[in-house]
Design an enzyme around this catalytic site. Structure first.
Site, PDB file in Angstrom:
ATOM      1  N   HIS A   1       0.933   5.104   1.503  1.00  0.00           N
ATOM      2  CA  HIS A   1       0.240   5.956   2.470  1.00  0.00           C
ATOM      3  C   HIS A   1       0.931   7.324   2.496  1.00  0.00           C
ATOM      4  O   HIS A   1       2.156   7.399   2.589  1.00  0.00           O
ATOM      5  CB  HIS A   1       0.283   5.311   3.858  1.00  0.00           C
ATOM      6  CG  HIS A   1      -0.489   6.096   4.869  1.00  0.00           C
ATOM      7  ND1 HIS A   1      -1.866   6.110   4.887  1.00  0.00           N
ATOM      8  CD2 HIS A   1      -0.084   6.914   5.873  1.00  0.00           C
ATOM      9  CE1 HIS A   1      -2.269   6.907   5.867  1.00  0.00           C
ATOM     10  NE2 HIS A   1      -1.215   7.408   6.475  1.00  0.00           N
TER      11      HIS A   1
ATOM     12  N   SER B   1       4.926   6.654   2.481  1.00  0.00           N
ATOM     13  CA  SER B   1       5.484   5.340   2.818  1.00  0.00           C
ATOM     14  C   SER B   1       4.827   4.273   1.954  1.00  0.00           C
ATOM     15  O   SER B   1       3.598   4.254   1.843  1.00  0.00           O
ATOM     16  CB  SER B   1       5.184   4.983   4.282  1.00  0.00           C
ATOM     17  OG  SER B   1       5.522   6.039   5.148  1.00  0.00           O
TER      18      SER B   1
ATOM     19  N   ASN C   1       0.860  -1.180   0.000  1.00  0.00           N
ATOM     20  CA  ASN C   1       0.000   0.000   0.000  1.00  0.00           C
ATOM     21  C   ASN C   1       0.898   1.233   0.000  1.00  0.00           C
ATOM     22  O   ASN C   1       2.038   1.168   0.475  1.00  0.00           O
ATOM     23  CB  ASN C   1      -0.877   0.007   1.259  1.00  0.00           C
ATOM     24  CG  ASN C   1      -1.833   1.186   1.278  1.00  0.00           C
ATOM     25  OD1 ASN C   1      -2.429   1.535   0.260  1.00  0.00           O
ATOM     26  ND2 ASN C   1      -1.976   1.810   2.438  1.00  0.00           N
TER      27      ASN C   1
ATOM     28  N   ASP D   1      -2.473   0.663   8.271  1.00  0.00           N
ATOM     29  CA  ASP D   1      -1.230   1.411   7.989  1.00  0.00           C
ATOM     30  C   ASP D   1      -0.086   1.051   8.939  1.00  0.00           C
ATOM     31  O   ASP D   1       0.681   1.924   9.375  1.00  0.00           O
ATOM     32  CB  ASP D   1      -1.496   2.934   8.044  1.00  0.00           C
ATOM     33  CG  ASP D   1      -2.553   3.367   7.048  1.00  0.00           C
ATOM     34  OD1 ASP D   1      -2.628   2.758   5.963  1.00  0.00           O
ATOM     35  OD2 ASP D   1      -3.317   4.310   7.349  1.00  0.00           O
TER      36      ASP D   1
ATOM     37  N   GLU E   1       5.398  10.305  -4.344  1.00  0.00           N
ATOM     38  CA  GLU E   1       4.673   9.021  -4.321  1.00  0.00           C
ATOM     39  C   GLU E   1       4.859   8.280  -5.641  1.00  0.00           C
ATOM     40  O   GLU E   1       5.060   7.071  -5.671  1.00  0.00           O
ATOM     41  CB  GLU E   1       3.173   9.249  -4.104  1.00  0.00           C
ATOM     42  CG  GLU E   1       2.806   9.725  -2.722  1.00  0.00           C
ATOM     43  CD  GLU E   1       1.301   9.841  -2.538  1.00  0.00           C
ATOM     44  OE1 GLU E   1       0.552   8.972  -2.999  1.00  0.00           O
ATOM     45  OE2 GLU E   1       0.866  10.823  -1.908  1.00  0.00           O
TER      46      GLU E   1
HETATM   47  C1  GRF Z   1      -2.472   9.023  -2.916  1.00  0.00           C
HETATM   48  O1  GRF Z   1      -2.120  10.244  -2.360  1.00  0.00           O
HETATM   49  C2  GRF Z   1      -2.238   7.920  -1.914  1.00  0.00           C
HETATM   50  O2  GRF Z   1      -1.157   8.142  -1.088  1.00  0.00           O
HETATM   51  C3  GRF Z   1      -3.510   7.973  -1.108  1.00  0.00           C
HETATM   52  O3  GRF Z   1      -4.510   8.237  -2.040  1.00  0.00           O
HETATM   53  C4  GRF Z   1      -3.966   8.943  -3.144  1.00  0.00           C
HETATM   54  C5  GRF Z   1      -4.302   8.161  -4.369  1.00  0.00           C
HETATM   55  O4  GRF Z   1      -4.078   8.880  -5.530  1.00  0.00           O
HETATM   56  N1  GRF Z   1      -3.686   6.758  -0.359  1.00  0.00           N
HETATM   57  P1  GRF Z   1      -4.145   8.139  -6.945  1.00  0.00           P
HETATM   58  O5  GRF Z   1      -5.496   7.447  -7.053  1.00  0.00           O
HETATM   59  O6  GRF Z   1      -3.007   7.178  -7.032  1.00  0.00           O
HETATM   60  O7  GRF Z   1      -4.032   9.249  -7.936  1.00  0.00           O
END
Ligand code: GRF
Length: 201
Positions: free
Chosen positions: A111, A138, A109, A147, A176
């Site tokens: 987060h 993370s 996942n 989480d 991310e």
């Molecule tokens: C991301 O910020 C992720 O960390 C969170 O939700 C968002 C998802 O964005 N859990 P996407 O659907 O990948 O654009």
């Protein structure tokens, strides 16, 4: 080259899913994106995946009588596609202990916080309100606590004095999109090596 069969679970925009998809197009990348599954029929990420010829499945959780029935179907789809690693990417469903146990060590996942800080929702707002100067994301394994599974990789950014939750989330998203493909690469390589070791033993 043997590639690890991967599923991405989404609920919305799908930008992390797209970052993984793009990485998997590289010949040297150790994972292949076989299927994208959404619990929301309206998830924008579905169209994006389809444009790249990736198989998509919608399992609308609202149409199931309970969480277990939904997860049984999810499990069936993953197994019939021979999936080896599942990446939750903006997937807004909590997975039950039954599912987590069945897929132990195989579900990742992302987060938007530097875990163990700020588990759950509103992470950007909470980081700003706490006066933090550093924020981050993370990639971690999923276990039965929210989480809380083992962390694979983290990336951090500075919190600026005029940051809002929105501006912070936009800047963090860039990190991310680097972090998830890197983390998946690491885990897929480890899986390939462990399979090679098993064969040679
Ligand atoms: C991301 O910020 C992720 O960390 C969170 O939700 C968002 C998802 O964005 N859990 P996407 O659907 O990948 O654009």
């Amino acid at each position: 080259m043997h590639k690890i069969k991967t599923a991405v679970l989404i609920s919305g925009r799908g930008s992390n899913m797209m970052a993984i998809l793009k990485a998997t197009q590289n010949n040297d990348y150790p994972a292949k994106l076989n299927i994208v599954i959404s619990n929301k029929p309206s998830a924008e990420g579905l169209k994006k995946a389809e444009e790249f010829g990736i198989k998509t499945v919608v399992l609308d959780h609202k149409t199931y009588k309970n969480r277990h029935e939904f997860e049984k179907d999810l499990d069936t789809h993953l197994r019939s596609a021979n999936i080896q690693i599942v990446c939750c990417a903006g997937f807004m469903r909590i997975l039950s202990p039954w599912f987590v146990e069945r897929w132990k060590g195989k579900v990742l996942n992302i987060h938007p916080s530097l875990l163990p800080k700020y588990k759950g929702l509103n992470t950007h707002k909470r980081a700003i309100e706490s006066g933090d100067t550093i924020h981050g994301c993370s990639v971690h394994f999923i276990n039965s606590e929210l989480d809380s599974g083992k962390i694979v990789l983290q990336k951090s950014i500075e919190i600026l004095s005029d940051d809002t939750p929105q501006s912070l989330s936009e800047r963090l998203l860039i990190k991310e999109l680097e972090a998830y493909p890197q983390a998946l690469k690491k885990i897929a390589n480890e899986l390939i090596h462990s399979k090679q070791l098993n064969k040679s033993n």
